[in-house]
Design a protein around this motif. Sequence first.
Motif, PDB file in Angstrom:
ATOM      1  N   ILE A 190      12.397 -91.322 -36.317  1.00  0.00           N
ATOM      2  CA  ILE A 190      12.395 -91.881 -34.965  1.00  0.00           C
ATOM      3  C   ILE A 190      13.650 -91.467 -34.207  1.00  0.00           C
ATOM      4  N   ARG A 191      14.797 -91.532 -34.881  1.00  0.00           N
ATOM      5  CA  ARG A 191      16.049 -91.117 -34.243  1.00  0.00           C
ATOM      6  C   ARG A 191      16.006 -89.648 -33.822  1.00  0.00           C
ATOM      7  N   LEU A 192      15.554 -88.792 -34.741  1.00  0.00           N
ATOM      8  CA  LEU A 192      15.456 -87.372 -34.411  1.00  0.00           C
ATOM      9  C   LEU A 192      14.462 -87.133 -33.293  1.00  0.00           C
ATOM     10  N   SER A 193      13.364 -87.861 -33.333  1.00  0.00           N
ATOM     11  CA  SER A 193      12.296 -87.672 -32.358  1.00  0.00           C
ATOM     12  C   SER A 193      12.732 -88.080 -30.962  1.00  0.00           C
ATOM     13  N   ILE A 194      13.384 -89.234 -30.848  1.00  0.00           N
ATOM     14  CA  ILE A 194      13.812 -89.692 -29.521  1.00  0.00           C
ATOM     15  C   ILE A 194      14.892 -88.778 -28.958  1.00  0.00           C
ATOM     16  N   GLY A 195      15.724 -88.209 -29.867  1.00  0.00           N
ATOM     17  CA  GLY A 195      16.726 -87.246 -29.417  1.00  0.00           C
ATOM     18  C   GLY A 195      16.092 -85.987 -28.855  1.00  0.00           C
ATOM     19  N   VAL A 196      15.086 -85.487 -29.545  1.00  0.00           N
ATOM     20  CA  VAL A 196      14.367 -84.299 -29.063  1.00  0.00           C
ATOM     21  C   VAL A 196      13.681 -84.601 -27.738  1.00  0.00           C
ATOM     22  N   ALA A 197      13.054 -85.761 -27.632  1.00  0.00           N
ATOM     23  CA  ALA A 197      12.346 -86.136 -26.400  1.00  0.00           C
ATOM     24  C   ALA A 197      13.301 -86.188 -25.222  1.00  0.00           C
ATOM     25  N   TRP A 198      14.480 -86.753 -25.420  1.00  0.00           N
ATOM     26  CA  TRP A 198      15.439 -86.871 -24.322  1.00  0.00           C
ATOM     27  C   TRP A 198      16.014 -85.513 -23.936  1.00  0.00           C
ATOM     28  N   LEU A 199      16.172 -84.609 -24.923  1.00  0.00           N
ATOM     29  CA  LEU A 199      16.627 -83.257 -24.611  1.00  0.00           C
ATOM     30  C   LEU A 199      15.586 -82.494 -23.798  1.00  0.00           C
ATOM     31  N   VAL A 200      14.332 -82.665 -24.177  1.00  0.00           N
ATOM     32  CA  VAL A 200      13.259 -81.866 -23.573  1.00  0.00           C
ATOM     33  C   VAL A 200      12.963 -82.304 -22.145  1.00  0.00           C
ATOM     34  N   ILE A 201      13.095 -83.605 -21.847  1.00  0.00           N
ATOM     35  CA  ILE A 201      12.637 -84.116 -20.561  1.00  0.00           C
ATOM     36  C   ILE A 201      13.377 -83.463 -19.394  1.00  0.00           C
ATOM     37  N   VAL A 202      14.677 -83.202 -19.554  1.00  0.00           N
ATOM     38  CA  VAL A 202      15.447 -82.619 -18.451  1.00  0.00           C
ATOM     39  C   VAL A 202      14.921 -81.228 -18.118  1.00  0.00           C
ATOM     40  N   ALA A 203      14.698 -80.408 -19.151  1.00  0.00           N
ATOM     41  CA  ALA A 203      14.183 -79.057 -18.916  1.00  0.00           C
ATOM     42  C   ALA A 203      12.772 -79.095 -18.346  1.00  0.00           C
ATOM     43  N   ALA A 204      11.941 -80.007 -18.853  1.00  0.00           N
ATOM     44  CA  ALA A 204      10.564 -80.098 -18.362  1.00  0.00           C
ATOM     45  C   ALA A 204      10.533 -80.526 -16.902  1.00  0.00           C
ATOM     46  N   GLU A 205      11.383 -81.488 -16.527  1.00  0.00           N
ATOM     47  CA  GLU A 205      11.394 -81.959 -15.138  1.00  0.00           C
ATOM     48  C   GLU A 205      11.941 -80.903 -14.189  1.00  0.00           C
ATOM     49  N   MET A 206      12.812 -80.039 -14.676  1.00  0.00           N
ATOM     50  CA  MET A 206      13.293 -78.940 -13.828  1.00  0.00           C
ATOM     51  C   MET A 206      12.147 -78.052 -13.377  1.00  0.00           C
ATOM     52  N   LEU A 207      11.168 -77.873 -14.266  1.00  0.00           N
ATOM     53  CA  LEU A 207      10.061 -76.967 -13.967  1.00  0.00           C
ATOM     54  C   LEU A 207       8.901 -77.671 -13.274  1.00  0.00           C
ATOM     55  N   THR A 208       8.728 -78.973 -13.528  1.00  0.00           N
ATOM     56  CA  THR A 208       7.569 -79.672 -12.959  1.00  0.00           C
ATOM     57  C   THR A 208       7.873 -80.387 -11.654  1.00  0.00           C
ATOM     58  N   GLY A 209       9.142 -80.724 -11.405  1.00  0.00           N
ATOM     59  CA  GLY A 209       9.480 -81.418 -10.163  1.00  0.00           C
ATOM     60  C   GLY A 209       9.204 -82.912 -10.250  1.00  0.00           C
ATOM     61  N   GLY A 210       9.221 -83.570  -9.093  1.00  0.00           N
ATOM     62  CA  GLY A 210       9.029 -85.011  -9.037  1.00  0.00           C
ATOM     63  C   GLY A 210      10.356 -85.736  -9.115  1.00  0.00           C
ATOM     64  N   VAL A 211      10.309 -87.027  -9.380  1.00  0.00           N
ATOM     65  CA  VAL A 211      11.517 -87.834  -9.497  1.00  0.00           C
ATOM     66  C   VAL A 211      11.928 -87.878 -10.962  1.00  0.00           C
ATOM     67  N   GLY A 212      13.167 -87.524 -11.249  1.00  0.00           N
ATOM     68  CA  GLY A 212      13.665 -87.504 -12.621  1.00  0.00           C
ATOM     69  C   GLY A 212      14.982 -86.759 -12.673  1.00  0.00           C
ATOM     70  N   LEU A 213      15.700 -86.918 -13.778  1.00  0.00           N
ATOM     71  CA  LEU A 213      17.015 -86.301 -13.883  1.00  0.00           C
ATOM     72  C   LEU A 213      16.951 -84.780 -13.820  1.00  0.00           C
ATOM     73  N   GLY A 214      15.940 -84.185 -14.465  1.00  0.00           N
ATOM     74  CA  GLY A 214      15.824 -82.735 -14.454  1.00  0.00           C
ATOM     75  C   GLY A 214      15.607 -82.186 -13.056  1.00  0.00           C
TER      76      GLY A 214
END
Length: 256
Positions: A190-214
């Motif tokens: 779970i720890r590894l998974s949530i870390g990966v999820a939080w890393l990925v979201i910024v890069a994904a939001e950069m490409l998809t747009g919308g409201v978010g940190l990326g």
Amino acid sequence: MNVLRSITLAVLPPIVGLAFFILIWVGISMVAPALPGPAKTWVSAVELFSDPFYQNGPNDQGIGWNILNSLQRVGTGFGMAALIGIPLGFVLGRFKFVNDMASPIISLLRPVSPLAWLPIGLLVFKAADPAAIWVIFISSIWPLVINTAMGVSKVPQDYLNVARVLNLSEWKIATKIMLPSAMPYILTGIRLSIGVAWLVIVAAEMLTGGVGLGFWVWDEWNNLNVEHILIAIFVVGIVGLLLEQALLLLAKRFNY
């Protein structure tokens, strides 16, 4: 004196490390004037967080809304991964034939870059938000599956022999024997998974747009607002640290 010494030894190293980090940052900003220094970034952060939840249209919202939207996507994608990955890991760890059957597929898909899954999500879901959640899901499911399967496979055989003698059902074996024994492995996943999820979201939001940190980082780059980009980097790090610490506290409550 011993208490004071313990407190000093606990507090002093992080303070010294932080001071060195700030000095290095100041030195780099002097060599590269385009990079804002700590003082300028701090002033911008105070101004930014003075009103974190303002709304001036769909593409101009406070940093608080961006953090909450990113956390919502991470929570949704990670929750789906946990609902599927943990039971799947139980099955793989319990039944060797199923594990041998699934191992080549997992070995093939696990190393794939998370962003390589984004076009598939856009193709299937026809929308950016579910595509970002899909990327989080597919990226964070593998640590859950692998660690759960490893934990279940390492349950002592004596426990299973006793369960067989007592004629326990498969459900009781899973809930009364395997789950407690494999819990440390599951929490690590779970720890590894949530870390990966939080890393990925910024890069994904950069490409998809919308409201978010990326998206906010990319938007600030387009506006050449480097102070806000640095602030976003610290925000991502702090939120990730808080998530990890919360999971560590949870893991201590399940120390079998």
